[in-house]
Write an enzyme that holds these catalytic residues in place. Structure first.
Site, PDB file in Angstrom:
ATOM      1  N   HIS A 202       5.430  40.169 -29.209  1.00 28.08           N
ATOM      2  CA  HIS A 202       6.143  39.939 -30.467  1.00 28.08           C
ATOM      3  C   HIS A 202       6.724  41.240 -31.021  1.00 28.08           C
ATOM      4  CE1 HIS A 202       3.933  36.215 -30.097  1.00 28.08           C
ATOM      5  NE2 HIS A 202       4.566  35.710 -31.136  1.00 28.08           N
ATOM      6  N   HIS A 244      -3.810  41.430 -30.924  1.00 32.80           N
ATOM      7  CA  HIS A 244      -3.423  42.682 -30.287  1.00 32.80           C
ATOM      8  C   HIS A 244      -4.111  43.862 -30.962  1.00 32.80           C
ATOM      9  CE1 HIS A 244      -0.265  40.843 -27.854  1.00 32.80           C
ATOM     10  NE2 HIS A 244       0.133  40.193 -28.933  1.00 32.80           N
TER      11      HIS A 244
END
Length: 288
Positions: A202, A244
């Site tokens: 992303h 993440h």
């Protein structure tokens, strides 16, 4: 008389000495046929015994040699573990800090987390940077575009998105780093091949798209600021969701900028884009 008497005395003394228990074997002569066979049998019996004893003596030496080799190796391994290089210490320290900060920032990882009530809003923000969302949106805009310049920009953007998805998926498959929290990827993540943590897909996509739009669209200053802020928030949303690490996000931003530079280098002209559109819509003819 004295001489015969002395001879008899010496004979009696010899017989008395030979009659002692320790000298009894000297009084019995071995049989002629039994001697060699007994000696051969004893030799045969002694042979396996000696062989067994030699094997037993060799086994401890082999084990002793292995122990010695292990003891010789252990100090070297201990020295490498106890005295690592400065580079190794720095890398381990940075990784430990990264994991600790990433877990602390995963405040929306679960509904029971400290910011669990905002999880749906953060997930919606992360969805705006998803690869499937941008690819479908670009294709829809491309079908509705009527200008050659707009179609040129949209075709190059679509190729940049496909490049970003494929590159990030390949790097993730090579590194196979897990996120700070043990979570199963969602359905859209499986579709976009965004399964592992490093690098953040992303963040890479948001950085590439924002830079692409800032370079090829004429936008007002507030919109340009909002576009940069959107890219940063999309990268941070995945950290807040516990998907993440911080280093994954930073490397994702860097990879997105690299994708933008690569697409600027291989930018497709308007004629090439029209040819690709014709092939995609099955209206292309090589004789035209």
């Amino acid at each position: 008389m004295p001489s015969s008497y002395n001879v008899r005395a010496r004979a009696r003394e010899r017989n008395s000495v030979l009659s002692r228990p320790e000298f009894m074997s000297l009084n019995h002569q071995p049989l002629c046929g039994a001697g060699p066979s007994k000696s051969r049998g004893s030799a045969r019996r002694l042979g396996p015994i000696k062989h067994q004893t030699s094997q037993q003596s060799e086994e401890p030496t082999d084990s002793g040699g292995k122990d010695k080799r292990e003891t010789n190796r252990m100090p070297e391994e201990d020295c490498m573990q106890l005295n690592p290089s400065f580079k190794g210490i720095a890398m381990n320290s940075l990784l430990a800090i990264d994991i600790c900060l990433s877990k602390r920032m995963g405040v929306c990882a679960y509904t029971s987390s400290s910011w669990g009530g905002c999880r749906s809003m953060v997930a919606l923000l992360a969805l705006t940077g998803h690869g499937i969302t941008w690819i479908i949106g670009t294709i829809v805009c491309l079908t509705r575009s009527n200008t050659l310049a707009g179609q040129e920009v949209l075709v190059n953007l679509l190729l940049a998105l496909i490049l970003d998805v494929m590159t990030v998926a390949g790097v993730q498959r090579l590194v196979k780093r897990r996120g700070p929290w043990e979570m199963m990827p969602g359905f859209l993540d499986w579709v976009a091949m965004d399964v592992y943590s490093f690098p953040a897909a992303h963040a890479s996509r948001a950085a590439m798209v924002s830079k692409f739009l800032l370079s090829h669209l004429v936008l007002a200053v507030p919109l340009r600021i909002l576009l940069v802020l959107w890219a940063f928030l999309v990268g941070m949303s995945r950290v807040l969701l516990g998907k993440h690490h911080l280093t994954d996000m930073v490397c994702g931003f860097a990879l997105g900028m690299l994708h933008f530079s690569l697409m600027e280098t291989v930018w497709l002209s308007s004629n090439t884009c029209q040819t690709l559109i014709s092939i995609g819509t099955l209206s292309w003819s090589p004789f035209v």
